[in-house]
Write a protein that holds these residues in place. Structure first.
Motif, PDB file in Angstrom:
ATOM      1  N   VAL A   1      35.633  27.297  57.634  1.00  0.00           N
ATOM      2  CA  VAL A   1      36.068  27.234  59.035  1.00  0.00           C
ATOM      3  C   VAL A   1      35.770  25.852  59.605  1.00  0.00           C
ATOM      4  O   VAL A   1      36.601  25.248  60.308  1.00  0.00           O
ATOM      5  N   VAL A   2      34.589  25.328  59.297  1.00  0.00           N
ATOM      6  CA  VAL A   2      34.217  24.001  59.793  1.00  0.00           C
ATOM      7  C   VAL A   2      35.149  22.937  59.216  1.00  0.00           C
ATOM      8  O   VAL A   2      35.609  22.025  59.923  1.00  0.00           O
ATOM      9  N   GLN A   3      35.431  23.068  57.902  1.00  0.00           N
ATOM     10  CA  GLN A   3      36.270  22.063  57.252  1.00  0.00           C
ATOM     11  C   GLN A   3      37.730  22.150  57.701  1.00  0.00           C
ATOM     12  O   GLN A   3      38.459  21.143  57.685  1.00  0.00           O
ATOM     13  N   LYS A   4      38.172  23.322  58.074  1.00  0.00           N
ATOM     14  CA  LYS A   4      39.588  23.527  58.389  1.00  0.00           C
ATOM     15  C   LYS A   4      39.837  23.648  59.900  1.00  0.00           C
ATOM     16  O   LYS A   4      40.862  24.201  60.316  1.00  0.00           O
ATOM     17  N   ARG A   5      38.948  23.115  60.714  1.00  0.00           N
ATOM     18  CA  ARG A   5      39.129  23.252  62.165  1.00  0.00           C
ATOM     19  C   ARG A   5      40.429  22.575  62.624  1.00  0.00           C
ATOM     20  O   ARG A   5      41.162  23.116  63.450  1.00  0.00           O
ATOM     21  N   ARG A   6      40.723  21.390  62.117  1.00  0.00           N
ATOM     22  CA  ARG A   6      41.950  20.708  62.518  1.00  0.00           C
ATOM     23  C   ARG A   6      43.185  21.510  62.109  1.00  0.00           C
ATOM     24  O   ARG A   6      44.119  21.685  62.885  1.00  0.00           O
ATOM     25  N   GLU A   7      43.199  22.005  60.869  1.00  0.00           N
ATOM     26  CA  GLU A   7      44.343  22.807  60.406  1.00  0.00           C
ATOM     27  C   GLU A   7      44.503  24.069  61.248  1.00  0.00           C
ATOM     28  O   GLU A   7      45.631  24.475  61.569  1.00  0.00           O
TER      29      GLU A   7
ATOM     30  N   GLY B   1      45.048  36.799  66.233  1.00  0.00           N
ATOM     31  CA  GLY B   1      45.041  37.857  65.229  1.00  0.00           C
ATOM     32  C   GLY B   1      45.455  37.355  63.864  1.00  0.00           C
ATOM     33  O   GLY B   1      44.897  37.764  62.838  1.00  0.00           O
ATOM     34  N   GLN B   2      46.442  36.444  63.815  1.00  0.00           N
ATOM     35  CA  GLN B   2      46.878  35.906  62.536  1.00  0.00           C
ATOM     36  C   GLN B   2      45.794  35.031  61.905  1.00  0.00           C
ATOM     37  O   GLN B   2      45.568  35.089  60.696  1.00  0.00           O
ATOM     38  N   VAL B   3      45.146  34.193  62.728  1.00  0.00           N
ATOM     39  CA  VAL B   3      44.042  33.383  62.207  1.00  0.00           C
ATOM     40  C   VAL B   3      42.923  34.293  61.696  1.00  0.00           C
ATOM     41  O   VAL B   3      42.310  34.038  60.649  1.00  0.00           O
ATOM     42  N   LEU B   4      42.646  35.354  62.428  1.00  0.00           N
ATOM     43  CA  LEU B   4      41.615  36.317  62.001  1.00  0.00           C
ATOM     44  C   LEU B   4      41.974  36.907  60.650  1.00  0.00           C
ATOM     45  O   LEU B   4      41.142  36.978  59.736  1.00  0.00           O
ATOM     46  N   ARG B   5      43.245  37.292  60.488  1.00  0.00           N
ATOM     47  CA  ARG B   5      43.674  37.913  59.235  1.00  0.00           C
ATOM     48  C   ARG B   5      43.649  36.926  58.075  1.00  0.00           C
ATOM     49  O   ARG B   5      43.439  37.314  56.923  1.00  0.00           O
ATOM     50  N   ILE B   6      43.887  35.642  58.334  1.00  0.00           N
ATOM     51  CA  ILE B   6      43.847  34.630  57.275  1.00  0.00           C
ATOM     52  C   ILE B   6      42.481  34.624  56.593  1.00  0.00           C
ATOM     53  O   ILE B   6      42.369  34.652  55.359  1.00  0.00           O
ATOM     54  N   PHE B   7      41.436  34.611  57.399  1.00  0.00           N
ATOM     55  CA  PHE B   7      40.104  34.536  56.820  1.00  0.00           C
ATOM     56  C   PHE B   7      39.639  35.888  56.263  1.00  0.00           C
ATOM     57  O   PHE B   7      38.874  35.931  55.293  1.00  0.00           O
ATOM     58  N   LEU B   8      40.105  36.980  56.864  1.00  0.00           N
ATOM     59  CA  LEU B   8      39.804  38.289  56.267  1.00  0.00           C
ATOM     60  C   LEU B   8      40.454  38.418  54.896  1.00  0.00           C
ATOM     61  O   LEU B   8      39.868  38.971  53.958  1.00  0.00           O
TER      62      LEU B   8
ATOM     63  N   ALA C   1      32.648  37.626  60.516  1.00  0.00           N
ATOM     64  CA  ALA C   1      32.058  36.647  61.428  1.00  0.00           C
ATOM     65  C   ALA C   1      32.767  35.291  61.359  1.00  0.00           C
ATOM     66  O   ALA C   1      33.133  34.728  62.400  1.00  0.00           O
ATOM     67  N   PRO C   2      32.995  34.717  60.148  1.00  0.00           N
ATOM     68  CA  PRO C   2      33.741  33.461  60.102  1.00  0.00           C
ATOM     69  C   PRO C   2      35.158  33.585  60.662  1.00  0.00           C
ATOM     70  O   PRO C   2      35.654  32.656  61.311  1.00  0.00           O
ATOM     71  N   ALA C   3      35.811  34.722  60.427  1.00  0.00           N
ATOM     72  CA  ALA C   3      37.182  34.912  60.923  1.00  0.00           C
ATOM     73  C   ALA C   3      37.197  34.946  62.445  1.00  0.00           C
ATOM     74  O   ALA C   3      38.082  34.346  63.085  1.00  0.00           O
ATOM     75  N   ARG C   4      36.253  35.639  63.044  1.00  0.00           N
ATOM     76  CA  ARG C   4      36.187  35.677  64.507  1.00  0.00           C
ATOM     77  C   ARG C   4      35.882  34.290  65.075  1.00  0.00           C
ATOM     78  O   ARG C   4      36.429  33.898  66.106  1.00  0.00           O
ATOM     79  N   ARG C   5      35.067  33.537  64.376  1.00  0.00           N
ATOM     80  CA  ARG C   5      34.766  32.183  64.840  1.00  0.00           C
ATOM     81  C   ARG C   5      36.012  31.305  64.773  1.00  0.00           C
ATOM     82  O   ARG C   5      36.277  30.509  65.682  1.00  0.00           O
ATOM     83  N   ALA C   6      36.776  31.443  63.684  1.00  0.00           N
ATOM     84  CA  ALA C   6      37.998  30.646  63.551  1.00  0.00           C
ATOM     85  C   ALA C   6      39.022  31.031  64.603  1.00  0.00           C
ATOM     86  O   ALA C   6      39.710  30.179  65.175  1.00  0.00           O
ATOM     87  N   ALA C   7      39.164  32.350  64.868  1.00  0.00           N
ATOM     88  CA  ALA C   7      40.163  32.815  65.842  1.00  0.00           C
ATOM     89  C   ALA C   7      39.799  32.378  67.256  1.00  0.00           C
ATOM     90  O   ALA C   7      40.679  32.225  68.113  1.00  0.00           O
ATOM     91  N   ALA C   8      38.511  32.147  67.513  1.00  0.00           N
ATOM     92  CA  ALA C   8      38.075  31.782  68.864  1.00  0.00           C
ATOM     93  C   ALA C   8      38.175  30.279  69.136  1.00  0.00           C
ATOM     94  O   ALA C   8      37.892  29.838  70.256  1.00  0.00           O
ATOM     95  N   LEU C   9      38.547  29.466  68.133  1.00  0.00           N
ATOM     96  CA  LEU C   9      38.629  28.018  68.328  1.00  0.00           C
ATOM     97  C   LEU C   9      39.716  27.672  69.340  1.00  0.00           C
ATOM     98  O   LEU C   9      40.821  28.245  69.321  1.00  0.00           O
ATOM     99  N   ASP C  10      39.418  26.729  70.189  1.00  0.00           N
ATOM    100  CA  ASP C  10      40.425  26.216  71.149  1.00  0.00           C
ATOM    101  C   ASP C  10      41.323  25.223  70.423  1.00  0.00           C
ATOM    102  O   ASP C  10      40.833  24.256  69.822  1.00  0.00           O
TER     103      ASP C  10
END
Length: 408
Positions: free
Chosen positions: A303-309, A321-328, A392-401
């Motif tokens: 998640v940290v490495q792919k923040r820009r993507e 939801g789609q970002v959440l599903r990507i990491f799940l 947890a990582p998926a929720r963190r990624a989905a919450a990124l602005d």
């Protein structure tokens, strides 16, 4: 803009490919964890099955016997009276179960009971020439007793037969006495003696039993022990061996006999089996926790490495939801691939154990197999752990602005 699950799957696979080394390491870690859980489960299951087979292969699941002789005061002491008395326990002697012949069909009719065998048990000496050995004398009806312990399958020499004047000896006892099939052995119990011809040698699975067991016809044992028409024990084989304590308690309430289940007769063994089961459960739990933490740590780094993507995807219209599903999906893929590889590794470990680990006799210690149902359960649980680790990582990624993620 992106509506199909194929989008989430393709992005998840691409993220995993870009971090090949991280992905490979965590898949190997999951595989190692699954292999340990599967191998330990199969090993403990095989060990317990082998132990139970050896234990129950030489004894009944439930045994009924006459109550022990007790010393009872001739006259009860008066209330408040002071008495001086010394009571010694009475020497036990073989006692017959009262009305045992009528009880056998009653027990056989019970749904939980698979077979019933009357027995006369006693002690004595086996003599041949100058050799003398103490023995445990067992008098049985061969067909009934075979349904209890599978005696015919334990014959290592000769043919199981118990006609008048015939007997079956444990393998080690025959070696101690120096007898072979067809030889005669003298039996002495108290003041009674008899001679029998050896028809078979058996391996009961326990060396000590093989060293002292002599099996003779029921009538011969009745004469040797001095219980004409009697039976000291009624041995029961059950449909479900684990139902023995319940049935034993029921029979003890119903009949005035001493009733003992195989669990009571082998209390230390049952405690050891329970300890093994608890230890195996703890090992499984610890390994799965390590697997979950490993997957979670890798995905957090991802998640940290792919923040820009992630920010670009959100700006292009991907929903939370789609970002959440990507990491799940990443967690599920890592868990599934690691599970498959781990099961294959466990099968290889089991093959190595059965092929190369041998006992003193050159034979495998015991047989272990990985049941397909067990392997499927372990793989499914590991995959589920992968998904849970990704929450947890998926929720963190989905919450990124999106704007902040792109600027970083």
């Amino acid at each position: 803009m992106f509506n199909s699950l194929g989008f989430e799957r393709s992005v998840a696979v691409r993220f995993l490919r870009e971090g090949r080394m991280q992905t490979l390491l965590i898949i190997v870690g999951v595989a190692a964890g699954v292999a340990v859980v599967a191998y330990i489960s199969a090993l403990i299951t095989g060990l317990q099955r082998n132990t139970l087979e050896k234990t129950l292969g030489a004894q009944a699941h439930v045994t009924l016997s006459a109550q022990d002789d007790m010393v009872v005061a001739a006259v009860p002491p008066a209330s408040g009276a002071i008495t001086l008395a010394q009571t010694q326990p009475r020497a036990q002697r073989p006692r017959s179960i009262s009305n045992w012949a009528a009880l056998v069909p009653v027990l056989e009719a019970m749904p939980a009971v698979a077979a019933v065998s009357p027995m006369v048990a006693g002690a004595g000496l086996a003599l041949r020439g100058e050799a003398s050995r103490s023995i445990a004398l067992v008098g049985v009806d061969l067909d009934r007793y075979d349904r209890i312990v599978g005696l015919r399958a334990k014959v290592v020499d000769g043919a199981a037969r118990l006609g008048p004047g015939e007997g079956i000896l444990g393998r080690e006892l025959a070696d101690d006495l120096g007898v072979r099939i067809g030889d005669r052995v003298n039996l002495v119990t108290g003041t009674v003696s008899d001679s029998l011809r050896v028809t078979a040698l058996v391996d009961l699975g326990v060396r000590e039993l093989n060293r002292r067991t002599v099996i003779v016809p029921l009538r011969a044992a009745q004469s040797l022990v001095g219980l004409t028409g009697g039976a000291t024990n009624l041995d029961l084989a059950l449909v479900d061996v684990w139902a023995a304590p319940v049935l034993a308690a029921e029979l003890a309430q119903r009949y005035p006999y001493k009733v003992e289940s195989w669990q009571q007769a082998n209390a230390q063994l049952v405690s050891a089996l329970n300890a093994q089961s608890v230890s195996t459960t703890l090992i499984r739990a610890v390994v799965m926790v390590v697997v979950v933490l490993g997957i979670a740590s890798v995905l957090v780094v991802s998640v940290v490495q792919k923040r820009r993507e992630i920010g670009i995807l959100r700006a292009m219209g991907a929903t939370q939801g789609q970002v959440l599903r990507i990491f799940l999906l990443q967690g599920a893929i890592v868990g599934a691939l690691g599970s498959v590889l781990g099961v294959l590794l466990a099968v290889a470990l089991i093959w190595a154990f059965t092929s190369f680990v041998r006992g003193a006799d050159g034979l495998p210690l015991f047989s272990i197999t990985l049941a397909p149902a067990l392997a499927l359960r372990i793989a499914a649980f590991a995959t589920l752990c992968g998904v849970l680790a990704a929450v947890a990582p998926a929720r963190r990624a989905a919450a990124l602005d999106p704007a902040q993620a792109i600027r970083m």
